[in-house]
Design a protein around this motif. Structure first.
Motif, PDB file in Angstrom:
ATOM      1  N   ASP A   1      48.631   9.222  41.097  1.00  7.44           N
ATOM      2  CA  ASP A   1      49.865   8.429  41.121  1.00  7.44           C
ATOM      3  C   ASP A   1      49.592   6.975  40.751  1.00  7.44           C
ATOM      4  OD1 ASP A   1      51.321  10.651  41.856  1.00  7.44           O
ATOM      5  OD2 ASP A   1      51.376  10.134  43.981  1.00  7.44           O
ATOM      6  N   PHE A   2      48.690   6.338  41.478  1.00 10.28           N
ATOM      7  CA  PHE A   2      48.403   4.920  41.263  1.00 10.28           C
ATOM      8  C   PHE A   2      46.904   4.680  41.250  1.00 10.28           C
ATOM      9  CE2 PHE A   2      52.621   5.029  43.161  1.00 10.28           C
ATOM     10  CZ  PHE A   2      53.325   4.220  42.279  1.00 10.28           C
ATOM     11  N   LEU A   3      46.510   3.673  40.491  1.00 13.34           N
ATOM     12  CA  LEU A   3      45.122   3.237  40.412  1.00 13.34           C
ATOM     13  C   LEU A   3      45.097   1.730  40.619  1.00 13.34           C
ATOM     14  CD1 LEU A   3      44.246   5.135  37.120  1.00 13.34           C
ATOM     15  CD2 LEU A   3      43.418   5.748  39.386  1.00 13.34           C
ATOM     16  N   SER A   4      43.980   1.214  41.059  1.00 10.33           N
ATOM     17  CA  SER A   4      43.849  -0.239  41.165  1.00 10.33           C
ATOM     18  C   SER A   4      43.815  -0.829  39.758  1.00 10.33           C
ATOM     19  CB  SER A   4      42.563  -0.605  41.912  1.00 10.33           C
ATOM     20  OG  SER A   4      41.431  -0.324  41.094  1.00 10.33           O
ATOM     21  N   LYS A   5      44.119  -2.089  39.651  1.00  9.04           N
ATOM     22  CA  LYS A   5      44.086  -2.764  38.338  1.00  9.04           C
ATOM     23  C   LYS A   5      42.692  -2.609  37.710  1.00  9.04           C
ATOM     24  CE  LYS A   5      45.635  -5.555  35.124  1.00  9.04           C
ATOM     25  NZ  LYS A   5      46.679  -5.215  34.204  1.00  9.04           N
ATOM     26  N   GLN A   6      41.642  -2.773  38.503  1.00  6.50           N
ATOM     27  CA  GLN A   6      40.284  -2.648  37.965  1.00  6.50           C
ATOM     28  C   GLN A   6      39.999  -1.222  37.490  1.00  6.50           C
ATOM     29  OE1 GLN A   6      38.144  -5.272  37.279  1.00  6.50           O
ATOM     30  NE2 GLN A   6      37.283  -3.615  36.068  1.00  6.50           N
ATOM     31  N   ASP A   7      40.473  -0.228  38.223  1.00 11.10           N
ATOM     32  CA  ASP A   7      40.287   1.163  37.795  1.00 11.10           C
ATOM     33  C   ASP A   7      41.022   1.433  36.482  1.00 11.10           C
ATOM     34  OD1 ASP A   7      38.639   1.786  39.917  1.00 11.10           O
ATOM     35  OD2 ASP A   7      40.227   2.722  41.114  1.00 11.10           O
ATOM     36  N   ILE A   8      42.218   0.865  36.336  1.00 17.93           N
ATOM     37  CA  ILE A   8      42.963   1.025  35.082  1.00 17.93           C
ATOM     38  C   ILE A   8      42.196   0.396  33.930  1.00 17.93           C
ATOM     39  CG2 ILE A   8      45.036   0.286  33.823  1.00 17.93           C
ATOM     40  CD1 ILE A   8      46.601   0.817  36.419  1.00 17.93           C
ATOM     41  N   ILE A   9      41.701  -0.812  34.133  1.00 15.35           N
ATOM     42  CA  ILE A   9      40.925  -1.499  33.080  1.00 15.35           C
ATOM     43  C   ILE A   9      39.695  -0.666  32.725  1.00 15.35           C
ATOM     44  CG2 ILE A   9      39.560  -3.571  32.532  1.00 15.35           C
ATOM     45  CD1 ILE A   9      42.649  -3.989  32.540  1.00 15.35           C
ATOM     46  N   ASN A  10      39.003  -0.136  33.716  1.00 16.53           N
ATOM     47  CA  ASN A  10      37.818   0.697  33.460  1.00 16.53           C
ATOM     48  C   ASN A  10      38.190   1.952  32.670  1.00 16.53           C
ATOM     49  OD1 ASN A  10      36.278  -1.144  34.902  1.00 16.53           O
ATOM     50  ND2 ASN A  10      36.213   0.100  36.758  1.00 16.53           N
ATOM     51  N   MET A  11      39.298   2.590  33.019  1.00 19.40           N
ATOM     52  CA  MET A  11      39.720   3.798  32.302  1.00 19.40           C
ATOM     53  C   MET A  11      40.168   3.470  30.878  1.00 19.40           C
ATOM     54  SD  MET A  11      41.424   6.265  35.126  1.00 19.40           S
ATOM     55  CE  MET A  11      41.056   7.747  34.186  1.00 19.40           C
ATOM     56  N   ILE A  12      40.821   2.327  30.695  1.00 18.71           N
ATOM     57  CA  ILE A  12      41.187   1.901  29.345  1.00 18.71           C
ATOM     58  C   ILE A  12      39.920   1.752  28.508  1.00 18.71           C
ATOM     59  CG2 ILE A  12      42.063  -0.049  27.980  1.00 18.71           C
ATOM     60  CD1 ILE A  12      44.206  -0.420  30.220  1.00 18.71           C
ATOM     61  N   ASP A  13      38.900   1.132  29.080  1.00 15.69           N
ATOM     62  CA  ASP A  13      37.637   0.939  28.358  1.00 15.69           C
ATOM     63  C   ASP A  13      37.004   2.268  27.962  1.00 15.69           C
ATOM     64  OD1 ASP A  13      37.817  -1.829  28.448  1.00 15.69           O
ATOM     65  OD2 ASP A  13      36.530  -2.015  30.230  1.00 15.69           O
ATOM     66  N   GLU A  14      37.138   3.292  28.802  1.00 15.99           N
ATOM     67  CA  GLU A  14      36.540   4.606  28.537  1.00 15.99           C
ATOM     68  C   GLU A  14      37.350   5.451  27.560  1.00 15.99           C
ATOM     69  OE1 GLU A  14      35.890   6.719  32.199  1.00 15.99           O
ATOM     70  OE2 GLU A  14      35.019   4.948  33.157  1.00 15.99           O
ATOM     71  N   ALA A  15      38.636   5.176  27.442  1.00 13.30           N
ATOM     72  CA  ALA A  15      39.536   6.030  26.663  1.00 13.30           C
ATOM     73  C   ALA A  15      39.328   5.877  25.155  1.00 13.30           C
ATOM     74  CB  ALA A  15      40.986   5.708  27.011  1.00 13.30           C
ATOM     75  N   GLU A  16      39.524   6.983  24.458  1.00 20.79           N
ATOM     76  CA  GLU A  16      39.546   6.944  22.992  1.00 20.79           C
ATOM     77  C   GLU A  16      40.901   6.414  22.535  1.00 20.79           C
ATOM     78  OE1 GLU A  16      39.530  10.004  19.159  1.00 20.79           O
ATOM     79  OE2 GLU A  16      39.471  10.820  21.178  1.00 20.79           O
ATOM     80  N   ILE A  17      41.952   6.915  23.157  1.00 26.81           N
ATOM     81  CA  ILE A  17      43.331   6.532  22.850  1.00 26.81           C
ATOM     82  C   ILE A  17      44.050   6.323  24.166  1.00 26.81           C
ATOM     83  CG2 ILE A  17      45.545   7.327  21.891  1.00 26.81           C
ATOM     84  CD1 ILE A  17      43.902   8.990  19.891  1.00 26.81           C
ATOM     85  N   VAL A  18      44.932   5.313  24.201  1.00 28.65           N
ATOM     86  CA  VAL A  18      45.779   5.115  25.376  1.00 28.65           C
ATOM     87  C   VAL A  18      47.227   5.318  24.953  1.00 28.65           C
ATOM     88  CG1 VAL A  18      46.491   3.577  27.235  1.00 28.65           C
ATOM     89  CG2 VAL A  18      44.148   3.437  26.337  1.00 28.65           C
ATOM     90  N   ILE A  19      47.899   6.202  25.674  1.00 33.50           N
ATOM     91  CA  ILE A  19      49.335   6.407  25.498  1.00 33.50           C
ATOM     92  C   ILE A  19      49.984   5.676  26.655  1.00 33.50           C
ATOM     93  CG2 ILE A  19      51.206   8.082  25.379  1.00 33.50           C
ATOM     94  CD1 ILE A  19      48.985  10.179  24.631  1.00 33.50           C
ATOM     95  N   THR A  20      50.874   4.761  26.353  1.00 29.38           N
ATOM     96  CA  THR A  20      51.471   3.969  27.413  1.00 29.38           C
ATOM     97  C   THR A  20      52.970   3.854  27.250  1.00 29.38           C
ATOM     98  OG1 THR A  20      51.380   1.839  28.560  1.00 29.38           O
ATOM     99  CG2 THR A  20      51.042   1.794  26.184  1.00 29.38           C
ATOM    100  N   GLN A  21      53.631   3.602  28.360  1.00 27.28           N
ATOM    101  CA  GLN A  21      55.039   3.245  28.312  1.00 27.28           C
ATOM    102  C   GLN A  21      55.121   1.897  27.596  1.00 27.28           C
ATOM    103  OE1 GLN A  21      56.396   0.730  30.809  1.00 27.28           O
ATOM    104  NE2 GLN A  21      54.307   0.208  31.304  1.00 27.28           N
ATOM    105  N   GLY A  22      56.311   1.462  27.254  1.00 27.59           N
ATOM    106  CA  GLY A  22      56.460   0.281  26.408  1.00 27.59           C
ATOM    107  C   GLY A  22      56.480  -1.047  27.111  1.00 27.59           C
ATOM    108  N   GLY A  23      55.965  -1.117  28.327  1.00 22.36           N
ATOM    109  CA  GLY A  23      55.918  -2.381  29.054  1.00 22.36           C
ATOM    110  C   GLY A  23      54.826  -3.288  28.519  1.00 22.36           C
ATOM    111  N   PHE A  24      55.100  -4.585  28.507  1.00 20.94           N
ATOM    112  CA  PHE A  24      54.151  -5.514  27.894  1.00 20.94           C
ATOM    113  C   PHE A  24      52.834  -5.615  28.649  1.00 20.94           C
ATOM    114  CE2 PHE A  24      54.539  -9.083  30.761  1.00 20.94           C
ATOM    115  CZ  PHE A  24      55.817  -8.980  31.286  1.00 20.94           C
ATOM    116  N   GLY A  25      52.807  -5.377  29.957  1.00 20.01           N
ATOM    117  CA  GLY A  25      51.557  -5.483  30.714  1.00 20.01           C
ATOM    118  C   GLY A  25      50.546  -4.437  30.287  1.00 20.01           C
ATOM    119  N   SER A  26      50.973  -3.193  30.252  1.00 23.08           N
ATOM    120  CA  SER A  26      50.069  -2.104  29.864  1.00 23.08           C
ATOM    121  C   SER A  26      49.623  -2.243  28.417  1.00 23.08           C
ATOM    122  CB  SER A  26      50.752  -0.741  30.045  1.00 23.08           C
ATOM    123  OG  SER A  26      51.052  -0.509  31.392  1.00 23.08           O
ATOM    124  N   ILE A  27      50.567  -2.576  27.551  1.00 20.02           N
ATOM    125  CA  ILE A  27      50.224  -2.728  26.136  1.00 20.02           C
ATOM    126  C   ILE A  27      49.220  -3.861  25.959  1.00 20.02           C
ATOM    127  CG2 ILE A  27      51.116  -3.406  23.868  1.00 20.02           C
ATOM    128  CD1 ILE A  27      53.702  -1.866  24.579  1.00 20.02           C
TER     129      ILE A  27
END
Length: 154
Positions: free
Chosen positions: A49-75
């Motif tokens: 459901d939820f991850l810490s901001k640091q966990d999200i950043i770490n997973m973004i770094d590991e990902a080949e592709i990120v599919i995200t909703q259109g919010g400016f923070g995630s993008i």
């Protein structure tokens, strides 16, 4: 790994969660979905459901592709990390968000920073395109300035 970020706003984004889960089932690729407040439970993709901001950043770094909703923070987090981004704007008319996300996604798509998906049935094609697309890279000030200017013009 393909990372799917549905954000943390209090609205469900079942449309994207289901499409990403279908993609995981058909492609047999590793897909992880950060669900947020979405009530759908994936059958083929891993999720939380939820991850810490640091966990999200770490997973973004590991990902080949990120599919995200259109919010400016995630993008912005994804672009700062230099990741290939597929953005699916939430639609207020489907009660996915109180605000419009499509304009920001379309603007960033025009600048060759990401691939926008406006019809959820086109998600698999967008993922394939992202795998073979070389996106323009931007520096942190570019992303911040673009988003700030976009918000000021509203």
């Amino acid at each position: 790994m393909i990372l799917v970020l549905l954000g943390t706003n209090p609205y469900s984004f079942t449309r994207l969660a289901k499409a990403a889960d279908r993609y995981a089932e058909k492609s047999m690729e590793k897909v992880f979905i950060q669900l947020g407040h979405t009530n759908y439970l994936p059958l083929s993709a891993s999720y939380k459901d939820f991850l810490s901001k640091q966990d999200i950043i770490n997973m973004i770094d590991e990902a080949e592709i990120v599919i995200t909703q259109g919010g400016f923070g995630s993008i912005a987090d994804c672009l700062r990390a230099g990741k290939k981004v597929v953005a699916v704007p939430r639609k207020p008319e489907l009660n996915e968000s109180p605000d419009q996300q499509e304009e920001l996604v379309r603007e960033l798509e025009k600048l060759d920073r990401l691939i926008g998906v406006y019809d959820i049935e086109e998600l698999p094609e967008a993922i394939l395109r992202a795998k073979f697309t070389k996106f323009k890279s931007g520096e942190k000030p570019f992303i911040t300035d673009l988003i700030n200017n976009f918000l000021v013009l509203r």
